[in-house]
Scaffold this active site. Structure first.
Site, mmCIF file in Angstrom:
data_model
loop_
_atom_site.group_PDB
_atom_site.id
_atom_site.type_symbol
_atom_site.label_atom_id
_atom_site.label_comp_id
_atom_site.label_asym_id
_atom_site.label_seq_id
_atom_site.Cartn_x
_atom_site.Cartn_y
_atom_site.Cartn_z
ATOM 1 N N ASP A 110 0.750 -1.417 -0.097
ATOM 2 C CA ASP A 110 -0.109 0.062 -0.136
ATOM 3 C C ASP A 110 0.981 1.285 -0.134
ATOM 4 O O ASP A 110 2.149 1.256 0.410
ATOM 5 C CB ASP A 110 -0.910 -0.058 1.388
ATOM 6 C CG ASP A 110 -2.453 0.570 1.057
ATOM 7 O OD1 ASP A 110 -2.584 1.368 -0.096
ATOM 8 O OD2 ASP A 110 -3.335 0.191 1.707
ATOM 9 N N ASP A 139 -10.467 1.672 -3.859
ATOM 10 C CA ASP A 139 -10.972 1.300 -2.477
ATOM 11 C C ASP A 139 -12.375 1.262 -2.563
ATOM 12 O O ASP A 139 -13.156 0.769 -1.411
ATOM 13 C CB ASP A 139 -10.509 2.313 -1.237
ATOM 14 C CG ASP A 139 -9.017 2.163 -0.731
ATOM 15 O OD1 ASP A 139 -8.580 1.117 -1.128
ATOM 16 O OD2 ASP A 139 -8.428 2.989 0.030
#
Length: 759
Positions: free
Chosen positions: A491, A557
């Site tokens: 990430d 997301d």
């Protein structure tokens, strides 16, 4: 077989000409360059192959502009590196300085070389056994060396025509060694490469976006002036346009001549389209460097990222060229079926507990999941987003050594026949962490006494610092070995701003980007079979630079399938769906609170790298059984999805979408029809079905899981749809690609799948 040829001749005014023609016949693409005298070459052709390649010499006289009033003696006609010495008065493409002074370069070609490189690639052309085959492919390569000895600058420009039809180009800039030359270092700010456009390319398409809504399309005319999309957050970002496309007005997925550019770089960059009254358009881009990032001493060099160009009749063809190249970087994707993933983030967030995750792994395995990924919260003091990031040691208060350790969970997952994945954010650090307190000099900062503005309570670690790099690499490397990690979710949650290395006192985005590439490569070499996903708050770092190393991207997301319909569609302009994380989430969606049917959520994840972002422990058996059926159906087709051609239909109705995956030999295809909102017409108008053999006859039938529209609560029609039966209907590819067929009448936010099988 590919082709590259060189021709010599003279222009009408006696100027000596050299032409180079390169072709990939199987990809139906060619390009040509013409050199006049000792000047830099110009693109004079980019499109379909030419029947008589030798005629490209004549393109110099055919395309050279006349002198016009009020201008210079030669009208601007951009070369591969236009400068004011060749009458270019647009935005500077070569931004360099020596002792703060801009040198105006006039380059003289000193060398031209052509060759055919042999490289390993992936061939899916036969479409017989559902597998890709590693083959040796030829790549035509042109290298041009040129210099301005008075200014002490040399460039080496390379162009390649890849097997799938992509052109890519890059330049190496050199500060010439000592001699009777200007003294001092050469500061590089930007080297922007480009592709010229034909005059008909007067409309441009880019995408914009933000977190949870990436890749939103926007169109506008290519007028006189400059349009640019700049990414200055140390990564491409949510607003990044993966492609900048220019074409004839109204070009779409299925039709219209279109030319697209992409910068294969994960740091700061620019994509641009520019046109002057004196010239046709240019599209291109490059890395954007801050002062001090690329300072060349005598003899030193700077090499640009690759600038990629794709040509096609419609965006489907443009995208297919990018997909071919990305698949060639990851041949294993077509050999090893994409494992169905369960990621724990939206299931438990930071609330980690052995018993809970063990039970979740059981539910996942029962549903057909093959890769279980533990997300954020397993390390240091990381019980929320405010602390512990960077302390890559297993948290003993959550995962104590012994029978309920993280190692025990990894072993349990492996024992169930699933792969084990773990989340890392290697480039970031919380100021409230042991590593930040012990090594404040490892944190990028503009001054010794001030940190950049925080995001998500985070700062950025300086991976250009060898000690910081070694600590991060060794921490991950040890855990991969200790836990048997098969997959890393990597990430990147903070904009990289005011990114100065305390070690050098210079901006560090360029070096940071190279360090990330190096760490991906080092870990993958040390652990064969390890796969790494590029995630940056979702879709914030997607580009061909990172895709050479990452085997998957987290597309967004937002797993709300209504939002995902376009997020995934426009991400697929660059990324093949098999490398796009597409997950089945909860309803209502955590990101939007929109409620959707389970069928809609599963259909929207069906063509990509399917996963689950959902707390299965809270779901009834009916939902779990349905999930298991869909996962099993996905597994029956995923080997094909890894090599299929991704297509999208041009639909006049903005309320609907038609997407498909077509086998390489066009013997069969899967399609998805989505009714996002209500349409102006009721029922929805007939849809075109693209990508099939026009002369083939196909049986069109619904996927058995979607057969009972009314029983599933998907349909809004009050009478049967004639072809929506288990036997379907026979139609030719040409009929399906013209008038098409009537889709089922669906409620808003519903999606169904149907197949086409050649008879």
């Amino acid at each position: 077989m590919s082709l590259i040829e060189q021709f010599h001749g003279a222009a009408a005014d006696g100027t000596e000409l050299t032409a180079i023609y390169a072709e990939q016949p199987a990809a139906d693409v060619a390009f040509a360059l013409v050199f006049a005298g000792h000047g830099l070459p110009r693109f004079v052709h980019w499109g379909r192959p030419l029947a008589a390649p030798g005629t490209v010499l004549a393109a110099y006289d055919a395309l050279r502009p006349q002198r016009v009033s009020g201008a210079l003696d030669e009208t601007a006609w951009p070369s591969i590196m236009p400068t004011q010495s060749e009458s270019w008065i647009g935005a500077p493409r070569l931004d360099i300085r020596r002792a703060g002074v801009t040198p105006f370069c006039a380059f003289t070609v000193t060398g031209i070389a052509i060759r055919q490189d042999e490289r390993q690639g992936v061939d899916v052309s036969d479409g017989v056994d559902g597998a890709a085959h590693t083959v040796t492919q030829q790549v035509p390569v042109v290298t041009v060396t040129a210099s301005d000895t008075e200014q002490g600058v040399e460039l080496s420009w390379t162009a390649e025509l890849l097997p799938g039809g992509l052109i890519r180009q890059r330049t190496t800039l050199r500060n010439l060694p000592a001699g009777n030359l200007p003294t001092g270092d050469l500061e590089v700010g930007k080297v922007e490469l480009g592709f010229p456009l034909p005059a008909l390319a007067t409309e441009i398409l880019t995408t914009t976006g933000h977190h949870l809504r990436e890749r939103s399309p926007q169109r506008q005319p290519l007028t006189e002036g400059r349009f640019e999309k700049v990414s200055m957050a140390g990564r491409p970002g949510f607003d990044a346009s993966l492609l900048l496309s220019a074409g004839e007005p109204g070009f779409g997925f299925e039709h219209g001549e279109v030319y697209s550019a992409h910068v294969g770089w994960s740091g700061n960059s620019v994509l641009s389209a520019e046109r002057q009254p004196y010239t046709t358009g240019l599209i291109g881009g490059g890395e954007v460097l801050l002062g001090g990032e690329a300072t060349l001493a005598r003899g030193e060099t700077y090499t640009t990222p690759w600038l990629y160009g794709s040509y096609g009749d419609g965006l489907n063809e443009v995208a297919a060229r990018f997909h071919d190249y990305v698949r060639s970087c990851h041949p294993d994707l077509a050999v090893k079926p994409r494992p169905v993933i369960l990621n724990t983030w939206e299931a438990v967030y930071f609330d980690h507990d052995y018993d809970t995750l063990k039970a979740l792994a059981d539910k996942a395995g029962d549903s057909g999941v093959e890769r279980f990924v533990v997300d954020d919260g397993w390390f240091g003091s990381r019980r929320d987003s405010t602390s512990g990031l960077g302390d890559w040691q297993i948290a003993q208060d959550v995962w104590p050594d012994g029978p309920k350790s993280l190692k025990a969970l990894a072993d349990y997952v492996h024992g169930k026949g699933m792969e084990f994945g773990l989340w890392f954010e290697p480039e970031m650090v919380n100021p409230d962490s042991d590593v930040a307190r012990a090594h404040p000099d490892w944190v990028l900062r503009p001054t010794a006494n001030r940190l950049p503005m925080q995001g998500r309570s985070q700062q950025v670690l300086d991976l250009t610092n060898p000690d910081a790099y070694r600590y991060i690499h060794d921490s991950i490397d040890a855990l991969v070995g200790e836990l048997g990690i098969d997959y890393i979710k990597w990430d990147h949650n903070k904009f990289v701003t005011e990114a100065v290395s305390p070690r050098t006192g210079r901006p560090a985005v360029h070096g940071q980007t190279l360090a990330v590439y190096r760490m991906f490569r080092d870990l993958e070499v040390a652990h064969p079979g390890l796969e790494i996903e590029s995630c940056a708050s979702g879709g914030g770092r997607i580009d061909l630079g990172i895709l050479e190393f990452a085997s998957r991207v987290w597309t967004s997301d937002c797993v709300d399938p209504v939002e995902r319909a376009d997020i995934q569609r426009y991400t697929s302009l660059l990324v093949p769906p098999c490398m796009m994380g597409e997950h089945v989430g909860a309803s209502p969606a955590h990101s939007t609170h929109r409620a959707t049917s389970q069928e809609m959520r599963m259909a929207m994840a069906f063509f990509g790298h399917m996963g689950v972002e959902w707390n299965l422990l809270k779901e009834p058996d009916e939902a779990l059984n349905k999930l298991g059926e869909w996962v099993a159906e996905y597994k029956r087709h995923r080997a094909w999805f890894a090599i299929d051609t991704c297509v999208h239909a041009d639909i006049a109705d903005p309320a609907v979408r038609v997407d498909g995956m077509v086998k390489p030999d066009r013997s069969a295809a899967f399609y998805r029809f989505t009714q996002l909102t209500t349409s102006q017409t009721l029922p929805a108008a007939p849809i075109r079905v693209p990508g099939l053999d026009p002369d083939g006859t196909y049986r069109i039938q619904p996927l058995w899981l979607d057969l009972d529209l009314d029983g599933l609560g998907l349909g809004s029609g009050q009478s049967p749809l004639g072809w929506w039966t288990k036997d379907g209907v026979l139609m030719t590819g040409r009929a399906l690609m013209t008038y098409g067929l009537r889709p089922p009448s669906l409620h808003p936010a519903q999606s169904v799948l149907f197949t086409a099988i050649r008879q």
